[in-house]
Design a protein around this motif. Structure first.
Motif, PDB file in Angstrom:
ATOM      1  N   UNK A   1       0.830  -1.209   0.000  1.00 22.14           N
ATOM      2  CA  UNK A   1       0.000   0.000   0.000  1.00 22.14           C
ATOM      3  C   UNK A   1       0.862   1.255   0.000  1.00 22.14           C
ATOM      4  N   UNK A   2       1.959   1.247   0.760  1.00 24.92           N
ATOM      5  CA  UNK A   2       2.777   2.446   0.926  1.00 24.92           C
ATOM      6  C   UNK A   2       3.952   2.532  -0.042  1.00 24.92           C
ATOM      7  N   UNK A   3       4.264   1.418  -0.717  1.00 26.26           N
ATOM      8  CA  UNK A   3       5.474   1.383  -1.525  1.00 26.26           C
ATOM      9  C   UNK A   3       5.269   1.429  -3.019  1.00 26.26           C
ATOM     10  N   UNK A   4       4.064   1.784  -3.490  1.00 27.51           N
ATOM     11  CA  UNK A   4       3.819   1.948  -4.916  1.00 27.51           C
ATOM     12  C   UNK A   4       3.371   0.696  -5.651  1.00 27.51           C
ATOM     13  N   UNK A   5       3.334  -0.444  -4.969  1.00 32.91           N
ATOM     14  CA  UNK A   5       2.940  -1.684  -5.635  1.00 32.91           C
ATOM     15  C   UNK A   5       1.454  -1.673  -5.969  1.00 32.91           C
TER      16      UNK A   5
ATOM     17  N   UNK B   1      -0.378  -2.001  -9.764  1.00 36.54           N
ATOM     18  CA  UNK B   1      -1.360  -3.050 -10.071  1.00 36.54           C
ATOM     19  C   UNK B   1      -2.626  -2.427 -10.630  1.00 36.54           C
ATOM     20  N   UNK B   2      -3.075  -1.331 -10.023  1.00 36.33           N
ATOM     21  CA  UNK B   2      -4.295  -0.657 -10.460  1.00 36.33           C
ATOM     22  C   UNK B   2      -4.153  -0.122 -11.884  1.00 36.33           C
TER      23      UNK B   2
ATOM     24  N   UNK C   1     -11.398  -5.687 -10.171  1.00 40.97           N
ATOM     25  CA  UNK C   1     -10.282  -6.575 -10.534  1.00 40.97           C
ATOM     26  C   UNK C   1      -9.023  -6.197  -9.752  1.00 40.97           C
ATOM     27  N   UNK C   2      -8.795  -4.895  -9.571  1.00 41.60           N
ATOM     28  CA  UNK C   2      -7.634  -4.458  -8.777  1.00 41.60           C
ATOM     29  C   UNK C   2      -7.763  -4.932  -7.337  1.00 41.60           C
TER      30      UNK C   2
ATOM     31  N   UNK D   1       5.440  -5.980  -9.357  1.00 40.57           N
ATOM     32  CA  UNK D   1       4.282  -6.054  -8.448  1.00 40.57           C
ATOM     33  C   UNK D   1       3.498  -7.336  -8.661  1.00 40.57           C
ATOM     34  N   UNK D   2       3.329  -7.728  -9.927  1.00 44.13           N
ATOM     35  CA  UNK D   2       2.564  -8.931 -10.245  1.00 44.13           C
ATOM     36  C   UNK D   2       3.322 -10.194  -9.864  1.00 44.13           C
ATOM     37  N   UNK D   3       4.584 -10.059  -9.537  1.00 45.24           N
ATOM     38  CA  UNK D   3       5.350 -11.224  -9.108  1.00 45.24           C
ATOM     39  C   UNK D   3       4.938 -11.739  -7.742  1.00 45.24           C
ATOM     40  N   UNK D   4       4.309 -10.894  -6.925  1.00 54.24           N
ATOM     41  CA  UNK D   4       3.954 -11.302  -5.562  1.00 54.24           C
ATOM     42  C   UNK D   4       2.915 -12.425  -5.553  1.00 54.24           C
TER      43      UNK D   4
END
Length: 428
Positions: free
Chosen positions: A69-73, A77-78, A98-99, A218-221
């Motif tokens: 939330x705080x780090x731009x990920x 994604x959005x 979807x986000x 980000x999508x790697x998580x």
């Protein structure tokens, strides 16, 4: 003892005493007045309730959600979701849902999803012609899907209390979460068509490629979490630690939107949230033990047998009880309080424990935004700037849609059990 236990609990909840205080105080008072055993037994039961390996994942998933939330990920994604579905009828609403599903797949926290996605999407929904009531309702309710889409903190709690495999619960949540989200997408498309909401311009493949490249880390998580668990590389508990470290590294050294000062504050906030969850679980463990000692589950089981209650009726009663409980306490608290009562009865009736867990988590998801005290209602208020009565009016259509999805999840067990059975075979 049991009468005193429930009387004290409901009185304290009625006067808005914190749930963990209500659970622990009612347990302590009932035990001290009606038992000759040492009061240290209650402390031991509380400690035993949180001394479980599966619960190690809770602080890591909470930390991971706050870092994203705080780090731009979350923002990346959005943007990625929007370039792919924003041009469809109801595209902005689609992007929001979807986000939320993607963020839920990496955070497991409903309020965190509302904050991370809602703060960005509410102004966009308003600018694109969506009525304030719909926009508010969508923002407030969409975050609830995070409780179903794995990893889910509510599923971890259910697994810790009952001993059911958390990995199986995560897999079962995939089908249920997708169905839940599809109902929201259908309603969004219908609303946009009915109200002639203008569509976004279709993005070019170049723009989609650029957004995908930006969001790749980000999508790697979710790939790490779900791929690692389903591939047998690591357990859900290990996945939580790996995903949290990965999120920190990406936020600090790749996106560079988080420094050490911001990380420290994020860790402190995550520790506070973790402490709240653990205190709740410890108090609930003592509460459930007293119910067992008082033979309440056994008495209810005998009543069910004498009343010839069927699985269909019992599942309906479960939903009614949990939906009512969700109006007044958060979903995880409702699960913690009700599992000692309902879970033994579900086993006695032959209900699959993994499927029953998904039903409980689905009810917890709806409870997150059910008036009058759903947590997401209060989280959404500062984001939207609306009065509480306006937020409540906005979420009511989504409550109805969610209940329809809940009914399907409840009585279509294969939807939840397909993936777990594919992996675990006859063990589920």
């Amino acid at each position: 003892m049991i009468a005193t236990l429930f009387l004290l609990l409901f009185l304290m909840l009625l006067f808005a005493v914190p749930v963990f205080v209500a659970l622990s105080f009612s347990s302590l008072m009932s035990f001290s007045f009606f038992s000759n055993m040492n009061l240290m037994v209650i402390m031991q039961r509380m400690l035993g309730g949180i001394d479980k390996f599966s619960l190690i994942s809770v602080p890591f998933f909470i930390l991971g959600a706050n870092v994203m939330k705080n780090g731009g990920i979350a923002n990346r994604i959005l943007i990625w979701v929007r370039v792919w579905v924003g041009h469809l009828r109801g595209g902005i609403a689609f992007s929001t849902e979807v986000a939320c599903m993607f963020f839920g797949a990496v955070s497991g926290s409903s309020p965190a999803t509302v904050v991370a996605i809602g703060g960005l999407m509410y102004p966009a929904l308003k600018r694109n012609g969506y009525h304030e009531g719909f926009a508010t309702g969508l923002i407030t309710s969409s975050g609830s899907v995070a409780l179903l889409i794995p990893p889910s903190i509510s599923a971890i709690i259910y697994g810790a209390v009952t001993g059911v495999s958390v990995g199986a619960l995560f897999m079962a949540g995939v089908g249920a979460g997708l169905l839940y989200g599809l109902f929201y997408l259908w309603y969004s498309a219908w609303y946009a068509y009915k109200n002639k909401i203008p569509q976004d311009k279709r993005t070019s493949w170049k723009e989609r490629g650029k957004a995908t490249k930006e969001a790749a880390w980000a999508l790697g998580i979710p790939v790490i979490i779900m791929g690692g668990i389903y591939g047998g590389i690591f357990t859900p508990t290990e996945a939580s630690g790996v995903s949290a470290v990965y999120a920190i590294l990406v936020s600090m050294f790749i996106y560079r939107e988080m420094d050490f000062k911001k990380l420290l504050k994020t860790c402190i906030d995550s520790a506070e949230t973790t402490a709240q969850v653990m205190m709740l679980l410890a108090a609930a463990s003592a509460f459930g033990w007293i119910l067992t000692v008082g033979q309440v589950p056994q008495a209810l089981g005998n009543w069910l047998a004498s009343a010839n209650v069927t699985r269909v009726t019992f599942l309906l009663l479960t939903n009614v009880i949990l939906l009512i409980a969700g109006m007044f306490i958060d979903g995880s608290s409702a699960i913690i309080i009700m599992v000692p009562l309902l879970y033994p009865l579900s086993i006695k009736l032959g209900i699959n424990p993994v499927h029953y867990g998904v039903i409980m988590v689905a009810n917890a998801a709806i409870g997150m935004f059910t008036p009058p005290f759903g947590m997401n209602l209060f989280v959404a208020q500062p984001i939207t700037g609306n009065k509480m009565i306006a937020i409540i009016r906005g979420v009511m259509p989504f409550v109805l849609i969610s209940i329809i999805a809940l009914i399907i999840i409840t009585y279509w067990s294969s939807l939840s059990l397909f993936l777990p059975r594919l992996v675990y075979g006859g063990m589920i």
